[in-house]
Design a protein around this motif. Structure first.
Motif, PDB file in Angstrom:
ATOM      1  N   ALA A   1      13.677  33.443  56.757  1.00 22.15           N
ATOM      2  CA  ALA A   1      13.115  34.349  55.751  1.00 22.15           C
ATOM      3  C   ALA A   1      14.077  34.645  54.605  1.00 22.15           C
ATOM      4  CB  ALA A   1      12.699  35.660  56.409  1.00 22.15           C
ATOM      5  N   GLY A   2      15.315  34.225  54.695  1.00 18.61           N
ATOM      6  CA  GLY A   2      16.272  34.505  53.634  1.00 18.61           C
ATOM      7  C   GLY A   2      17.685  34.228  54.102  1.00 18.61           C
ATOM      8  N   VAL A   3      18.667  34.662  53.284  1.00 15.57           N
ATOM      9  CA  VAL A   3      20.070  34.453  53.622  1.00 15.57           C
ATOM     10  C   VAL A   3      20.779  35.814  53.616  1.00 15.57           C
ATOM     11  CG1 VAL A   3      20.024  32.140  52.625  1.00 15.57           C
ATOM     12  CG2 VAL A   3      20.823  34.064  51.230  1.00 15.57           C
ATOM     13  N   LEU A   4      22.015  35.822  54.078  1.00 14.45           N
ATOM     14  CA  LEU A   4      22.753  37.077  54.209  1.00 14.45           C
ATOM     15  C   LEU A   4      24.211  36.855  53.825  1.00 14.45           C
ATOM     16  CD1 LEU A   4      22.968  40.051  55.208  1.00 14.45           C
ATOM     17  CD2 LEU A   4      23.447  39.106  57.488  1.00 14.45           C
ATOM     18  N   LEU A   5      24.757  37.739  52.988  1.00 12.09           N
ATOM     19  CA  LEU A   5      26.178  37.703  52.647  1.00 12.09           C
ATOM     20  C   LEU A   5      26.900  38.830  53.379  1.00 12.09           C
ATOM     21  CD1 LEU A   5      24.587  36.851  49.710  1.00 12.09           C
ATOM     22  CD2 LEU A   5      26.986  36.323  49.223  1.00 12.09           C
ATOM     23  N   LEU A   6      28.034  38.520  53.951  1.00  6.41           N
ATOM     24  CA  LEU A   6      28.794  39.492  54.720  1.00  6.41           C
ATOM     25  C   LEU A   6      30.210  38.981  54.961  1.00  6.41           C
ATOM     26  CD1 LEU A   6      27.453  39.378  58.418  1.00  6.41           C
ATOM     27  CD2 LEU A   6      27.489  37.478  56.816  1.00  6.41           C
ATOM     28  N   PRO A   7      31.140  39.850  55.399  1.00  8.23           N
ATOM     29  CA  PRO A   7      32.494  39.389  55.713  1.00  8.23           C
ATOM     30  C   PRO A   7      32.483  38.352  56.838  1.00  8.23           C
ATOM     31  CG  PRO A   7      32.442  41.778  55.515  1.00  8.23           C
ATOM     32  CD  PRO A   7      31.024  41.319  55.506  1.00  8.23           C
ATOM     33  N   GLN A   8      33.421  37.430  56.771  1.00  8.33           N
ATOM     34  CA  GLN A   8      33.467  36.348  57.748  1.00  8.33           C
ATOM     35  C   GLN A   8      33.600  36.857  59.175  1.00  8.33           C
ATOM     36  OE1 GLN A   8      36.374  33.368  56.829  1.00  8.33           O
ATOM     37  NE2 GLN A   8      35.994  32.183  58.669  1.00  8.33           N
ATOM     38  N   SER A   9      34.336  37.941  59.370  1.00  9.18           N
ATOM     39  CA  SER A   9      34.503  38.463  60.730  1.00  9.18           C
ATOM     40  C   SER A   9      33.172  38.904  61.326  1.00  9.18           C
ATOM     41  CB  SER A   9      35.489  39.638  60.731  1.00  9.18           C
ATOM     42  OG  SER A   9      34.961  40.745  60.023  1.00  9.18           O
ATOM     43  N   LEU A  10      32.266  39.443  60.489  1.00  9.70           N
ATOM     44  CA  LEU A  10      30.951  39.848  60.990  1.00  9.70           C
ATOM     45  C   LEU A  10      30.067  38.631  61.254  1.00  9.70           C
ATOM     46  CD1 LEU A  10      30.146  43.029  58.864  1.00  9.70           C
ATOM     47  CD2 LEU A  10      30.950  42.881  61.224  1.00  9.70           C
TER      48      LEU A  10
ATOM     49  N   LEU B   1      31.135  37.560  64.553  1.00  9.84           N
ATOM     50  CA  LEU B   1      30.684  38.507  65.581  1.00  9.84           C
ATOM     51  C   LEU B   1      29.226  38.259  65.950  1.00  9.84           C
ATOM     52  CD1 LEU B   1      31.372  41.079  67.242  1.00  9.84           C
ATOM     53  CD2 LEU B   1      30.543  42.407  65.285  1.00  9.84           C
ATOM     54  N   HIS B   2      28.391  37.901  64.954  1.00 11.16           N
ATOM     55  CA  HIS B   2      26.955  37.686  65.178  1.00 11.16           C
ATOM     56  C   HIS B   2      26.617  36.194  65.228  1.00 11.16           C
ATOM     57  CE1 HIS B   2      25.961  41.939  64.646  1.00 11.16           C
ATOM     58  NE2 HIS B   2      26.789  41.960  63.615  1.00 11.16           N
ATOM     59  N   HIS B   3      27.539  35.399  65.705  1.00 12.75           N
ATOM     60  CA  HIS B   3      27.359  33.941  65.733  1.00 12.75           C
ATOM     61  C   HIS B   3      26.135  33.537  66.563  1.00 12.75           C
ATOM     62  CE1 HIS B   3      28.168  29.674  66.106  1.00 12.75           C
ATOM     63  NE2 HIS B   3      28.132  29.801  67.424  1.00 12.75           N
ATOM     64  N   ARG B   4      25.392  32.570  66.018  1.00  9.60           N
ATOM     65  CA  ARG B   4      24.258  31.964  66.725  1.00  9.60           C
ATOM     66  C   ARG B   4      24.341  30.462  66.531  1.00  9.60           C
ATOM     67  NH1 ARG B   4      18.740  35.002  66.738  1.00  9.60           N
ATOM     68  NH2 ARG B   4      18.068  32.834  66.693  1.00  9.60           N
ATOM     69  N   ARG B   5      23.869  29.710  67.531  1.00  9.76           N
ATOM     70  CA  ARG B   5      23.939  28.251  67.453  1.00  9.76           C
ATOM     71  C   ARG B   5      23.055  27.674  66.359  1.00  9.76           C
ATOM     72  NH1 ARG B   5      23.915  26.201  73.802  1.00  9.76           N
ATOM     73  NH2 ARG B   5      25.900  27.208  74.397  1.00  9.76           N
ATOM     74  N   ASP B   6      21.987  28.395  66.001  1.00  9.32           N
ATOM     75  CA  ASP B   6      21.070  27.859  64.996  1.00  9.32           C
ATOM     76  C   ASP B   6      21.439  28.267  63.575  1.00  9.32           C
ATOM     77  OD1 ASP B   6      20.533  30.491  65.587  1.00  9.32           O
ATOM     78  OD2 ASP B   6      18.352  30.303  65.486  1.00  9.32           O
ATOM     79  N   LEU B   7      22.569  28.994  63.428  1.00 12.03           N
ATOM     80  CA  LEU B   7      23.010  29.428  62.104  1.00 12.03           C
ATOM     81  C   LEU B   7      24.411  28.913  61.806  1.00 12.03           C
ATOM     82  CD1 LEU B   7      21.896  33.191  62.105  1.00 12.03           C
ATOM     83  CD2 LEU B   7      20.656  31.220  61.184  1.00 12.03           C
ATOM     84  N   THR B   8      24.734  28.876  60.529  1.00 13.79           N
ATOM     85  CA  THR B   8      26.082  28.547  60.092  1.00 13.79           C
ATOM     86  C   THR B   8      26.411  29.405  58.879  1.00 13.79           C
ATOM     87  OG1 THR B   8      27.611  26.744  59.509  1.00 13.79           O
ATOM     88  CG2 THR B   8      25.409  26.662  58.533  1.00 13.79           C
TER      89      THR B   8
END
Length: 220
Positions: free
Chosen positions: A130-139, A142-149
């Motif tokens: 549904a969209g993209v998200l900008l945030l600090p790399q540490s976050l 923290l919210h790592h998922r296999r289907d995202l990069t």
């Protein structure tokens, strides 16, 4: 001690345990919006915070800046690049969660259809496409998922981490913590509790020179 999500204080806590064994350090992760109020209320002695914060009655030491990244599905066009600029996201729907920690003059891209209550909720929506998200790399980690990069955004504002404590609580133990966070060695005078300073060696007592013995005269 409180810390915001994304900060990993384990290394500092380990050094503290080695140097100040008689005072255990308890770590408490808190949402970024709750850390400073908890600190002001005396709920914690110090906190790793995301700057800027209201510095009234606080001492704050800036520590480091974090890289800003954009989180996208693995099959997204952005994933083909090593890094991107904000202009590359002009046509993207960008989520702005209510707990966003980045400060923007002009937000990039197009506003997404909703503002999620949390970063975790925004991550779920990114995974749905549904969209993209900008945030600090540490976050992002923290919210790592296999289907995202994620990819670095070179011209985005950055989040800075700092150490904060109440001005009235600048104690010997706080000075010890500051020294640890700043990487001072145990032998540094500013990074060591005065009670832990090695005692100065006393010079050996000097012996007074012995008086020469008088020779007895023999009687004739």
């Amino acid at each position: 001690m409180a810390y915001v999500p994304g900060v990993t204080p384990g290394k500092w806590a380990g050094v503290w345990a080695e140097r100040v064994r008689e005072v255990p350090l308890r770590l408490l992760q808190m949402p970024a919006t709750e850390v400073v109020p908890l600190l002001r209320n005396g709920g914690v002695d110090a906190a790793f915070v995301r700057l800027p914060v209201d510095r009234e009655a606080l001492h704050v030491i800036p520590l480091y800046l974090e890289t800003t990244v954009v989180v996208v599905p693995k099959d997204h066009a952005v994933a083909a690049a090593e890094e991107v600029e904000l202009a590359d996201l002009a046509d993207e729907d960008v989520f702005e969660p209510l707990d966003d920690v980045l400060t923007w003059d002009d937000r990039p891209g197009q506003p997404a259809f909703t503002r999620p209550e949390s970063t975790a909720g925004a991550i779920e929506l990114v995974a749905s496409g549904a969209g993209v998200l900008l945030l600090p790399q540490s976050l992002a980690r923290l919210h790592h998922r296999r289907d995202l990069t994620y990819r670095t955004v070179t011209d985005a504002p950055q989040s800075q981490i700092g150490l904060a404590w109440l001005e009235v609580e600048t104690t010997d133990l706080m000075e010890e913590l500051i020294g640890i966070v700043r990487g001072r060695t145990p032998n540094s005078s500013r990074g060591r509790n005065p009670r832990q300073q090695p005692a100065a060696k006393k010079p050996p007592p000097q012996r007074s020179p012995s008086k020469p013995r008088r020779q007895k005269r023999r009687r004739r």
